[in-house]
Design a protein around this motif. Structure first.
Motif, PDB file in Angstrom:
ATOM      1  N   ALA A  46      29.512   0.705  16.273  1.00  0.00           N
ATOM      2  CA  ALA A  46      28.342  -0.168  16.231  1.00  0.00           C
ATOM      3  C   ALA A  46      27.044   0.601  16.395  1.00  0.00           C
ATOM      4  CB  ALA A  46      28.454  -1.225  17.333  1.00  0.00           C
ATOM      5  N   GLU A  47      27.091   1.920  16.295  1.00  0.00           N
ATOM      6  CA  GLU A  47      25.900   2.727  16.548  1.00  0.00           C
ATOM      7  C   GLU A  47      24.804   2.491  15.502  1.00  0.00           C
ATOM      8  OE1 GLU A  47      26.637   6.840  17.058  1.00  0.00           O
ATOM      9  OE2 GLU A  47      28.094   6.571  18.668  1.00  0.00           O
ATOM     10  N   GLY A  48      25.182   2.160  14.287  1.00  0.00           N
ATOM     11  CA  GLY A  48      24.186   1.976  13.235  1.00  0.00           C
ATOM     12  C   GLY A  48      23.454   0.651  13.296  1.00  0.00           C
ATOM     13  N   PHE A  49      23.931  -0.276  14.138  1.00  0.00           N
ATOM     14  CA  PHE A  49      23.312  -1.590  14.241  1.00  0.00           C
ATOM     15  C   PHE A  49      22.602  -1.704  15.580  1.00  0.00           C
ATOM     16  CE2 PHE A  49      23.589  -6.067  15.647  1.00  0.00           C
ATOM     17  CZ  PHE A  49      22.801  -6.652  14.668  1.00  0.00           C
ATOM     18  N   SER A  50      21.320  -2.016  15.560  1.00  0.00           N
ATOM     19  CA  SER A  50      20.552  -2.155  16.793  1.00  0.00           C
ATOM     20  C   SER A  50      20.766  -3.541  17.398  1.00  0.00           C
ATOM     21  CB  SER A  50      19.063  -1.930  16.518  1.00  0.00           C
ATOM     22  OG  SER A  50      18.299  -2.197  17.678  1.00  0.00           O
ATOM     23  N   THR A  51      21.270  -3.579  18.628  1.00  0.00           N
ATOM     24  CA  THR A  51      21.473  -4.867  19.296  1.00  0.00           C
ATOM     25  C   THR A  51      20.145  -5.518  19.674  1.00  0.00           C
ATOM     26  OG1 THR A  51      21.742  -3.695  21.404  1.00  0.00           O
ATOM     27  CG2 THR A  51      23.752  -4.263  20.203  1.00  0.00           C
ATOM     28  N   TYR A  52      19.044  -4.751  19.572  1.00  0.00           N
ATOM     29  CA  TYR A  52      17.733  -5.357  19.823  1.00  0.00           C
ATOM     30  C   TYR A  52      17.358  -6.340  18.716  1.00  0.00           C
ATOM     31  CZ  TYR A  52      16.855  -2.309  23.778  1.00  0.00           C
ATOM     32  OH  TYR A  52      16.919  -1.692  25.011  1.00  0.00           O
ATOM     33  N   VAL A  53      18.010  -6.226  17.553  1.00  0.00           N
ATOM     34  CA  VAL A  53      17.849  -7.258  16.520  1.00  0.00           C
ATOM     35  C   VAL A  53      18.324  -8.596  17.069  1.00  0.00           C
ATOM     36  CG1 VAL A  53      18.687  -8.044  14.270  1.00  0.00           C
ATOM     37  CG2 VAL A  53      18.013  -5.652  14.580  1.00  0.00           C
ATOM     38  N   CYS A  54      19.449  -8.572  17.780  1.00  0.00           N
ATOM     39  CA  CYS A  54      19.979  -9.791  18.403  1.00  0.00           C
ATOM     40  C   CYS A  54      19.000 -10.324  19.446  1.00  0.00           C
ATOM     41  CB  CYS A  54      21.334  -9.513  19.052  1.00  0.00           C
ATOM     42  SG  CYS A  54      22.599  -8.912  17.916  1.00  0.00           S
ATOM     43  N   LEU A  55      18.407  -9.411  20.231  1.00  0.00           N
ATOM     44  CA  LEU A  55      17.444  -9.829  21.249  1.00  0.00           C
ATOM     45  C   LEU A  55      16.250 -10.536  20.608  1.00  0.00           C
ATOM     46  CD1 LEU A  55      16.268  -9.849  24.121  1.00  0.00           C
ATOM     47  CD2 LEU A  55      15.397  -7.543  23.685  1.00  0.00           C
ATOM     48  N   ASN A  93      28.823  -9.808  21.348  1.00  0.00           N
ATOM     49  CA  ASN A  93      30.173  -9.706  21.892  1.00  0.00           C
ATOM     50  C   ASN A  93      30.961  -8.607  21.198  1.00  0.00           C
ATOM     51  OD1 ASN A  93      32.477 -10.330  23.378  1.00  0.00           O
ATOM     52  ND2 ASN A  93      33.133 -11.917  21.954  1.00  0.00           N
ATOM     53  N   LEU A  94      30.869  -8.552  19.872  1.00  0.00           N
ATOM     54  CA  LEU A  94      31.572  -7.519  19.109  1.00  0.00           C
ATOM     55  C   LEU A  94      31.025  -6.127  19.432  1.00  0.00           C
ATOM     56  CD1 LEU A  94      33.519  -6.623  16.847  1.00  0.00           C
ATOM     57  CD2 LEU A  94      31.662  -7.030  15.229  1.00  0.00           C
ATOM     58  N   CYS A  95      29.704  -5.969  19.419  1.00  0.00           N
ATOM     59  CA  CYS A  95      29.097  -4.655  19.664  1.00  0.00           C
ATOM     60  C   CYS A  95      29.424  -4.142  21.064  1.00  0.00           C
ATOM     61  CB  CYS A  95      27.585  -4.726  19.481  1.00  0.00           C
ATOM     62  SG  CYS A  95      27.057  -4.983  17.771  1.00  0.00           S
ATOM     63  N   THR A  96      29.422  -5.044  22.041  1.00  0.00           N
ATOM     64  CA  THR A  96      29.726  -4.634  23.410  1.00  0.00           C
ATOM     65  C   THR A  96      31.163  -4.161  23.536  1.00  0.00           C
ATOM     66  OG1 THR A  96      28.130  -6.253  24.253  1.00  0.00           O
ATOM     67  CG2 THR A  96      29.709  -5.366  25.824  1.00  0.00           C
ATOM     68  N   SER A  97      32.098  -4.921  22.963  1.00  0.00           N
ATOM     69  CA  SER A  97      33.518  -4.536  23.057  1.00  0.00           C
ATOM     70  C   SER A  97      33.785  -3.232  22.320  1.00  0.00           C
ATOM     71  CB  SER A  97      34.400  -5.648  22.499  1.00  0.00           C
ATOM     72  OG  SER A  97      34.109  -5.887  21.123  1.00  0.00           O
ATOM     73  N   GLU A 199      23.178   5.570   8.629  1.00  0.00           N
ATOM     74  CA  GLU A 199      24.641   5.462   8.672  1.00  0.00           C
ATOM     75  C   GLU A 199      25.048   4.370   9.653  1.00  0.00           C
ATOM     76  OE1 GLU A 199      28.533   8.108  10.059  1.00  0.00           O
ATOM     77  OE2 GLU A 199      26.507   8.929  10.200  1.00  0.00           O
ATOM     78  N   GLY A 200      25.978   3.527   9.242  1.00  0.00           N
ATOM     79  CA  GLY A 200      26.467   2.449  10.088  1.00  0.00           C
ATOM     80  C   GLY A 200      25.704   1.151   9.905  1.00  0.00           C
ATOM     81  N   MET A 201      24.541   1.194   9.271  1.00  0.00           N
ATOM     82  CA  MET A 201      23.767  -0.011   9.004  1.00  0.00           C
ATOM     83  C   MET A 201      24.170  -0.580   7.650  1.00  0.00           C
ATOM     84  SD  MET A 201      19.681  -0.418   8.319  1.00  0.00           S
ATOM     85  CE  MET A 201      19.921   0.188   6.639  1.00  0.00           C
TER      86      MET A 201
END
Length: 271
Positions: A46-55, A93-97, A199-201
């Motif tokens: 999940a490194e290519g996806f920023s969880t701050y997008v979720c925030l 939930n997915l990114c955290t796991s 990469e990863g995005m």
């Protein structure tokens, strides 16, 4: 007689178009995240996806729902916000796991290299209730994200309840919700810049962002929506284009080797 039948058919057609438009409004916003979700599940990275997008989207849609108590807007937009909140929590939930599984795997390899026992493997936990700013939105458990979202919602709802009779507050709340959503792509833009790679995005996700935001901004302009709507829309399109420019630039002029290519392949085969 024929005129009456034609009018009835026209009414049915118009109603069908309205239903389709409402469905597109409700679910269209979450479609770009389907390929990103599948990519993370497939690669277990999940490194290519920023969880701050979720925030950003959680804050924007919570504020939009609260804004509806001060100024009514269409029900499909309300359901769109609810569906988006559920989608962002699912992504978190997915990114955290995936992230915790990766940290555990790294620790296990480190301990095995020093002939240590698996029972000694411990991954440091970062909790929301520790209130450490350095770990904000980088917690170890999904429940910590839930605690933060619920806490923010209750605080914002309480303030809105107190100031609901203030037109200035209500209008400011609506503008803040729209502007926050306009900043949606900024975390991903910054994440790509920090990694010197995309990469990863999911490029499909960003392409869907761009097409959706362009359509939305054009709609605002054609319907002469309030200035903050189309201004924020233009800003959002600009950020989307900047991310696509990063895809082109880092693809044509790589800044670092693809560090996760081998692990991605092995994970995909395992799945």
């Amino acid at each position: 007689m024929e005129d009456e039948v034609f009018e009835q058919l026209l009414q049915v057609f118009n109603q069908l178009v309205l239903w389709i438009a409402a469905g597109a409004m409700i679910f269209g916003g979450v479609v770009p995240y389907i390929p990103q979700y599948r990519d993370i599940r497939r690669t277990q990275n999940a490194e290519g996806f920023s969880t701050y997008v979720c925030l950003v989207l959680l804050v924007a849609n919570i504020l939009r729902i609260l804004f509806r108590f001060g100024r009514y807007f269409e029900t499909p937009l309300l359901w769109q916000s609810i569906i988006m909140i559920v989608t962002m929590l699912t992504m978190l939930n997915l990114c955290t796991s995936v992230r915790m599984a990766g940290e555990l795997s790294t620790k296990r390899r480190s301990f095995l290299a020093t002939d240590s026992k698996d029972e000694e493997i411990k991954v440091p936990k970062r909790l929301f209730l520790d209130f450490e700013w350095g770990y904000f939105w980088s917690w170890s458990r999904f429940v910590d994200y839930l605690q933060c979202v619920v806490g923010f919602t209750l605080l914002a709802a309480y303030v809105t309840y107190l100031l609901l009779d203030s037109p200035v507050y209500v209008e400011s709340l609506g503008f803040l919700a729209v502007f926050t959503e306009a900043m949606l792509g900024m975390p991903q833009l910054y994440c790509n810049h920090q990694n010197k790679s995309t990469e990863g995005m999911s490029i499909k996700m960003v392409a869907m962002w761009t097409s959706g935001d362009t359509f939305k901004t054009g709609y605002f302009l054609l319907t002469q929506a309030p200035v903050q709507f189309w201004t924020c829309g233009l800003l959002q399109v600009g950020v989307d284009v900047a991310i696509l420019a990063q895809v082109y630039y880092y693809g044509r002029y790589p800044q670092k080797p693809a560090s996760h290519a081998v692990s991605h392949t092995s994970s995909a085969k395992a799945l």
